[in-house]
Write a protein that holds these residues in place. Structure first.
Motif, PDB file in Angstrom:
ATOM      1  N   ALA A 110      17.371  24.914 -12.452  1.00  0.00           N
ATOM      2  CA  ALA A 110      17.576  26.330 -12.096  1.00  0.00           C
ATOM      3  C   ALA A 110      16.377  26.874 -11.330  1.00  0.00           C
ATOM      4  O   ALA A 110      16.538  27.613 -10.342  1.00  0.00           O
ATOM      5  N   LEU A 111      15.164  26.510 -11.756  1.00  0.00           N
ATOM      6  CA  LEU A 111      13.972  27.023 -11.088  1.00  0.00           C
ATOM      7  C   LEU A 111      13.857  26.484  -9.668  1.00  0.00           C
ATOM      8  O   LEU A 111      13.576  27.247  -8.725  1.00  0.00           O
ATOM      9  N   VAL A 112      14.055  25.176  -9.497  1.00  0.00           N
ATOM     10  CA  VAL A 112      13.950  24.590  -8.159  1.00  0.00           C
ATOM     11  C   VAL A 112      15.052  25.130  -7.255  1.00  0.00           C
ATOM     12  O   VAL A 112      14.812  25.437  -6.070  1.00  0.00           O
ATOM     13  N   SER A 113      16.256  25.288  -7.795  1.00  0.00           N
ATOM     14  CA  SER A 113      17.354  25.851  -6.999  1.00  0.00           C
ATOM     15  C   SER A 113      17.037  27.275  -6.578  1.00  0.00           C
ATOM     16  O   SER A 113      17.307  27.678  -5.431  1.00  0.00           O
ATOM     17  N   ALA A 114      16.450  28.048  -7.505  1.00  0.00           N
ATOM     18  CA  ALA A 114      16.079  29.426  -7.162  1.00  0.00           C
ATOM     19  C   ALA A 114      14.996  29.450  -6.093  1.00  0.00           C
ATOM     20  O   ALA A 114      15.026  30.288  -5.177  1.00  0.00           O
ATOM     21  N   ALA A 115      14.027  28.534  -6.186  1.00  0.00           N
ATOM     22  CA  ALA A 115      12.966  28.491  -5.182  1.00  0.00           C
ATOM     23  C   ALA A 115      13.529  28.183  -3.799  1.00  0.00           C
ATOM     24  O   ALA A 115      12.995  28.648  -2.785  1.00  0.00           O
ATOM     25  N   ILE A 116      14.614  27.403  -3.760  1.00  0.00           N
ATOM     26  CA  ILE A 116      15.224  27.047  -2.481  1.00  0.00           C
ATOM     27  C   ILE A 116      16.129  28.157  -1.963  1.00  0.00           C
ATOM     28  O   ILE A 116      16.096  28.497  -0.771  1.00  0.00           O
ATOM     29  N   LEU A 117      16.925  28.748  -2.831  1.00  0.00           N
ATOM     30  CA  LEU A 117      18.001  29.652  -2.403  1.00  0.00           C
ATOM     31  C   LEU A 117      17.614  31.116  -2.393  1.00  0.00           C
ATOM     32  O   LEU A 117      18.189  31.905  -1.622  1.00  0.00           O
ATOM     33  N   VAL A 118      16.696  31.521  -3.256  1.00  0.00           N
ATOM     34  CA  VAL A 118      16.336  32.940  -3.336  1.00  0.00           C
ATOM     35  C   VAL A 118      15.223  33.232  -2.339  1.00  0.00           C
ATOM     36  O   VAL A 118      14.138  32.640  -2.432  1.00  0.00           O
ATOM     37  N   PRO A 119      15.457  34.128  -1.376  1.00  0.00           N
ATOM     38  CA  PRO A 119      14.418  34.408  -0.377  1.00  0.00           C
ATOM     39  C   PRO A 119      13.275  35.214  -0.975  1.00  0.00           C
ATOM     40  O   PRO A 119      13.476  35.961  -1.942  1.00  0.00           O
TER      41      PRO A 119
END
Length: 463
Positions: A110-119
């Motif tokens: 979840a954290l890595v996905s957020a770092a990629i997807l959340v601007p």
């Protein structure tokens, strides 16, 4: 199957049955589980250090390409990723450590996905549409997570990580795909027929999101997870076989000499124990006056005495690279150079004899201080060509040495009582060990006649 292989199989069958009857299958199972668990914990520790290395490398890369102050935003993610690895690492010995680790794997994804997807916030200088977050190659960072899980020897963690990536990343992609300002193929095809030029123009729009890259990511992640799982599963099987081999070797060492157990586990399939002739040094040792001594001892004290003598003797024999051939009541027979050729076999045997003598003298002084009878050993050593190999039937074999050298060594141990020495060594053995290095340790030399032999033999005597 060859006769040698059959004998080894029968011998292994006998040993395994003996182990199971004396120790129990549950003990071996517990030992196997404990060793496997230890390997998993070591893998978890290695994975944590690998994570730290990855954090340092990725952080250095991001700080070099991301302008200030946006790099602080990603630095916060890196620190959070460190915490998500450190907490389960610290709790790895917790009774629910596995559940905790699986939960933190979900948080990792979840954290890595957020770092990629959340601007990043606008204050950090990011004004690109959120849809552009799906255009880069940052998804590859997620594939580092199942690679980290693979370091822990746990196929379950690899599968769990892969499934977590598929689910969480898909949720993130569809969240962006469902934004009101997102351009999609379906929205355009409903109004007009797409031409190549239209598709190209649509693909270049900042807010366009296509699902083809997502399909590719799903397939690639699934295959990568599958291949990693199979690799870890095979590695785990290899680990279990190694642990089981070590268990068998350790158990065999309780019934046979450790070097024999080692050779059986390593070379059992290469005709171990086939008769061969080589030069071997043979040592016999015995407790002097044991029969008389045991008359004054109860059976349990006699048993304790023998066990103490054997434990001390075996430790010294193994220390000098010898093989414990067999116990002989209150004595034993050891060989040097019987498993593998040893150029210094005679020197090893002599060093063993003198150290054994010193150890028994120390033990005897301790016994005398406790009011027990003192002990003395007699040792005979001889070397020469013998035949080494397996003797016995299909159900019970013994790796041993046979030849006149064995008889002579045994007789030398016997004559110590007659000639007043503690260690009697043949001239052949002294010569093989290096006469100038050992001759000063003996007080006298003489030619003697041994029982059952016509020719005399020159021996050296140490009191």
């Amino acid at each position: 199957m060859s006769d040698s292989a059959s004998r080894i199989a029968g011998y292994g069958h006998w040993v395994v049955n003996s182990i199971r009857s004396l120790w129990g299958a549950e003990a071996s199972k517990d030992y196997l589980q404990a060793n496997t668990r230890q390997a998993e914990l070591e893998g978890l520790q290695f994975a944590f250090y690998a994570r730290l290395t990855a954090i340092v490398i990725v952080s250095a890369w991001l700080f070099s390409i991301v302008p200030w102050p946006r790099d602080l935003y990603y630095g916060g993610y890196a620190f959070g990723f460190f915490l998500l690895g450190y907490i389960p690492y610290r709790l790895r010995h917790h009774p629910h450590g596995e559940t905790i680790k699986l939960g933190f794997i979900v948080l990792d994804v979840a954290l890595v996905s957020a770092a990629i997807l959340v601007p990043p916030p606008v204050d950090f200088g990011s004004q690109w549409p959120v849809q552009t977050r799906l255009r880069g190659q940052e998804f590859l960072y997620l594939l580092l997570l199942p690679a980290e899980a693979a370091l822990t020897y746990s196929p379950r963690r690899v599968i769990w990580t892969g499934v977590s990536i598929l689910v969480i990343w898909s949720i993130g992609v569809f969240t962006i795909y469902s934004q009101p300002d997102t351009l999609r193929f379906n929205d355009v095809t409903a109004e007009e027929v797409l031409t190549s030029a239209t598709v190209l123009e649509l693909s270049l729009q900042p807010t366009f999101v296509g699902l083809t890259p997502w399909y590719t990511q799903l397939v690639a992640t699934s295959l990568f997870t599958l291949l990693l799982t199979l690799t870890v599963w095979r590695s785990r099987r290899t680990l279990l076989r190694q642990v089981e081999t070590e268990i068998v070797r350790a158990d065999l060492a309780r019934y046979v000499s450790p070097d024999v157990a080692e050779a059986l586990t390593k070379r059992g399939g290469t005709r171990f124990g086939d008769p061969t002739t080589r030069t071997v040094t043979v040592l016999f040792a015995d407790i002097v006056g044991f029969t008389k001594l045991s008359e004054t001892l109860s059976p349990d004290r006699t048993f304790t005495l023998l066990r103490s003598f054997q434990e001390r003797s075996c430790a010294i024999v193994f220390k000098h690279g010898g093989t414990l051939d067999k116990y002989l009541g209150d004595g034993f027979m050891a060989t040097f150079g019987s498993i593998d050729p040893q150029p210094d076999a005679s020197a090893r045997a002599l060093a063993c004899a003198f150290e054994l003598q010193r150890e028994i003298e120390r033990w005897s002084l301790k016994r005398s201080g406790d009011g027990a009878d003192p002990l003395r050993t007699s040792i005979g050593v001889h070397c020469g060509p013998v035949t080494v190999g397996n003797l016995g039937g299909r159900e019970r074999v013994e790796f041993t040495v046979v030849g006149d050298v064995v008889n002579v060594a045994s007789r030398l141990e016997e004559v110590t009582r007659e000639i007043g020495g503690s260690i009697v060594v043949s001239e052949d053995c002294i010569g093989a060990a290096g006469r100038s290095e050992w001759i000063d340790r003996f007080q006298s030399s003489r030619e003697i006649n041994l029982r059952g032999r016509q020719q005399g033999i020159v021996v050296h005597i140490a009191v």
